[in-house]
Scaffold this motif. Structure first.
Motif, PDB file in Angstrom:
ATOM      1  N   ASP A  52       0.815  -1.222   0.000  1.00  0.00           N
ATOM      2  CA  ASP A  52       0.000   0.000   0.000  1.00  0.00           C
ATOM      3  C   ASP A  52       0.846   1.269   0.000  1.00  0.00           C
ATOM      4  O   ASP A  52       0.315   2.367   0.165  1.00  0.00           O
ATOM      5  N   LYS A  53       2.167   1.121  -0.148  1.00  0.00           N
ATOM      6  CA  LYS A  53       3.027   2.302   0.037  1.00  0.00           C
ATOM      7  C   LYS A  53       3.946   2.600  -1.145  1.00  0.00           C
ATOM      8  O   LYS A  53       5.141   2.777  -0.969  1.00  0.00           O
TER       9      LYS A  53
ATOM     10  N   ASP B 140       4.249   5.493  -4.031  1.00  0.00           N
ATOM     11  CA  ASP B 140       3.689   6.778  -4.443  1.00  0.00           C
ATOM     12  C   ASP B 140       4.644   7.492  -5.377  1.00  0.00           C
ATOM     13  O   ASP B 140       5.843   7.525  -5.131  1.00  0.00           O
ATOM     14  N   GLY B 141       4.065   8.047  -6.456  1.00  0.00           N
ATOM     15  CA  GLY B 141       4.879   8.798  -7.402  1.00  0.00           C
ATOM     16  C   GLY B 141       4.874   8.144  -8.770  1.00  0.00           C
ATOM     17  O   GLY B 141       4.041   7.276  -9.068  1.00  0.00           O
TER      18      GLY B 141
ATOM     19  N   THR C 135       2.149   5.472 -12.784  1.00  0.00           N
ATOM     20  CA  THR C 135       1.960   6.374 -11.652  1.00  0.00           C
ATOM     21  C   THR C 135       1.269   5.593 -10.531  1.00  0.00           C
ATOM     22  O   THR C 135       0.297   4.881 -10.795  1.00  0.00           O
ATOM     23  N   PHE C 136       1.812   5.717  -9.322  1.00  0.00           N
ATOM     24  CA  PHE C 136       1.268   4.986  -8.165  1.00  0.00           C
ATOM     25  C   PHE C 136       0.675   5.940  -7.138  1.00  0.00           C
ATOM     26  O   PHE C 136       1.203   7.026  -6.912  1.00  0.00           O
ATOM     27  N   GLU C 137      -0.411   5.496  -6.533  1.00  0.00           N
ATOM     28  CA  GLU C 137      -0.965   6.187  -5.369  1.00  0.00           C
ATOM     29  C   GLU C 137      -1.324   5.136  -4.334  1.00  0.00           C
ATOM     30  O   GLU C 137      -2.020   4.166  -4.666  1.00  0.00           O
ATOM     31  N   ASN C 138      -0.850   5.292  -3.124  1.00  0.00           N
ATOM     32  CA  ASN C 138      -1.128   4.313  -2.050  1.00  0.00           C
ATOM     33  C   ASN C 138      -0.878   2.877  -2.500  1.00  0.00           C
ATOM     34  O   ASN C 138      -1.657   1.972  -2.194  1.00  0.00           O
TER      35      ASN C 138
ATOM     36  N   ARG D  42      -1.021   1.490  -5.453  1.00  0.00           N
ATOM     37  CA  ARG D  42      -1.679   0.959  -6.646  1.00  0.00           C
ATOM     38  C   ARG D  42      -1.376   1.803  -7.889  1.00  0.00           C
ATOM     39  O   ARG D  42      -1.290   3.030  -7.800  1.00  0.00           O
TER      40      ARG D  42
ATOM     41  N   VAL E 148      -2.258   3.939 -10.801  1.00  0.00           N
ATOM     42  CA  VAL E 148      -3.465   4.705 -11.142  1.00  0.00           C
ATOM     43  C   VAL E 148      -3.404   5.212 -12.584  1.00  0.00           C
ATOM     44  O   VAL E 148      -4.393   5.655 -13.134  1.00  0.00           O
ATOM     45  N   LYS E 149      -2.209   5.132 -13.190  1.00  0.00           N
ATOM     46  CA  LYS E 149      -2.088   5.594 -14.572  1.00  0.00           C
ATOM     47  C   LYS E 149      -0.972   4.823 -15.280  1.00  0.00           C
ATOM     48  O   LYS E 149       0.089   4.608 -14.714  1.00  0.00           O
TER      49      LYS E 149
ATOM     50  N   ARG F 231      -0.244  -3.699  -7.977  1.00  0.00           N
ATOM     51  CA  ARG F 231       0.589  -3.311  -6.822  1.00  0.00           C
ATOM     52  C   ARG F 231       1.942  -4.014  -6.936  1.00  0.00           C
ATOM     53  O   ARG F 231       2.074  -4.992  -7.667  1.00  0.00           O
TER      54      ARG F 231
END
Ligand code: ZN
Ligand code: ZN
Length: 412
Positions: free
Chosen positions: A258-259, A261-262, A283-286, A288, A290-291, A313
């Motif tokens: 879950d960690k 980011d960026g 691109t990751f957020e939390n 996952r 996302v893009k 992930r």
């Protein structure tokens, strides 16, 4: 290299696979996964295994042309059909702690032009079917090696005639696997000792996060509290310690699922079942994705991430200096075993149980609660280059240099 010399090298390579890779024990059974082009090497491995005291060597042959014929010809709905006995064969060996050698020499273009949807469906069906034997992970000693199959060699050296391309690739394999040294087993012992020193240093640091920067990359990966760095050696529940990849240059652990980011930009193309994904960023957020953007192969990469709920992930973060001998060869191998040892990489999907302290004894739920990702896939992609800097973040927030300009920033 004349025929006799080549034969001798092949035998040395087989000995390294058996002694260093599998560390095969007297009385063990050995299962080998191979394509038919691997036959000359497989025979040497069998010989070496029997000399080491193997009681039975079983080969699972694949003709990869038949895989393509099936995709091209069979009814699309039938591509998920897998007979139970094929799993039962694995179950028998793996549950007993027998040894498994996989030979990864596939044609990188095997499924070029096949509908990604169909490839995705068939990959998923196979992964789901094999879920039944995943519980034996870590019970048996295993190793992955490669041979210079003609189609793979032609992919790397397209301008050379087939025989010349093959001998160039053999030269690269023998060199990367230290087979061209006077005493390859000894050379491996020395190499493993050095990798284990990096591992020890990083484990002592107990970093809470890694921060990566490079052109197109600014990524922070949180590390689970119980993360552990691994390198070169794995110990299995059957009591055997071996080296699962030949070659290997990496020191690796897992990011917390879950960690992440960026944004991270791949530094080399990714070959997914014969489809090349090029110039891509995630691109990751939390934790996952996302893009996804890619100049080529975006659809197949997107499909991969949708394989299951955690395929988007991360399950691995590996450090490889840019000066690694494989990186210095300066070309892509279109084969994860080699390319992942040429650059720092991360992997989408499943985390290795043993990158968590006590992980081999944990249930799936426990692993997840410790931040270890669980997924049907594990796909490495390369992010390292001579322009990458990596910091380790300590518990009090201090940033320490792990890598600068693609090289280790500390001495061991
Ligand atoms: Zn790796
Ligand atoms: Zn990996």
């Amino acid at each position: 290299m004349n025929e006799q010399e080549f034969d001798a090298m092949l035998a040395k390579y087989a000995d390294v696979a058996i002694e260093v890779g599998l560390n095969l024990r007297k009385g063990q059974r050995l299962m080998i996964q191979a394509i038919i082009e691997d036959a000359p090497f497989v025979r040497k491995v069998a010989e070496s295994a029997y000399k080491a005291g193997a009681v039975y060597v079983d080969i699972l042959w694949t003709d990869e042309r038949l895989t393509r014929i099936r995709f091209e010809t069979a009814e699309p709905e039938s591509l998920t059909e897998i007979p139970n006995w094929s799993i039962a064969r694995y179950e028998e060996y793996l549950s007993r702690g027998d040894a498994l050698l996989s030979i990864a020499s596939q044609d990188p273009d095997l499924l070029n032009g096949i509908n990604p949807e169909l490839i995705g469906k068939s990959m998923k069906a196979r992964a789901e079917k094999f879920e039944a034997v995943r519980k034996y992970e870590n019970q048996y000693n295993w190793c992955v090696v490669s041979t210079a199959s003609p189609a793979w060699a032609k992919k790397i050296f397209p301008d050379a005639p087939e025989a010349e391309a093959q001998s160039k690739l053999w030269e690269a394999i023998f060199n990367s696997c230290r087979i061209d040294t006077p005493n390859p087993v000894e050379a491996w012992k020395n190499h493993i000792t050095i990798l284990l020193k990096y591992k020890k240093y990083l484990n002592a640091k107990k970093y809470t996060a890694l921060h990566y920067t490079a052109p197109g990359t600014d990524l922070t990966l949180g590390l689970p509290e119980k993360h552990q760095w691994m390198a070169a050696e794995s110990t299995f529940k059957n009591g055997i310690t071996g080296t699962v990849n030949l070659p290997t240059e990496e020191v690796f652990t897992l990011p917390h699922k879950d960690k992440a980011d960026g944004v991270v930009t791949a530094s080399r193309p990714l070959n997914l079942q014969g489809n090349l994904v090029e110039d891509f960023s995630l691109t990751f957020e939390n934790g996952r994705v996302v893009k996804v953007t890619a100049r080529k192969g975006e659809e197949i990469l997107q499909k991969l991430i949708e394989t299951d709920e955690n395929a988007g992930r991360l399950g691995e973060a590996a450090l490889v200096p840019n000066s690694s001998p494989i990186s210095q060869r300066g070309h892509l191998f279109y084969n994860t075993l080699f390319d992942e040892n040429a650059a720092c990489h991360i992997a989408l999907g499943n985390a290795y149980r043993d990158s968590v302290v006590g992980g081999t004894e944990m249930s799936k739920e426990e692993l997840l609660s410790h931040g270890a990702n669980q997924s049907l896939i594990h796909v490495d992609f390369m992010i390292g280059s001579a322009e990458m800097d990596i910091d380790g973040v300590t518990a009090d927030g201090t940033h320490e240099a792990i890598m600068r300009k693609g090289e280790w920033a500390f001495n061991v």
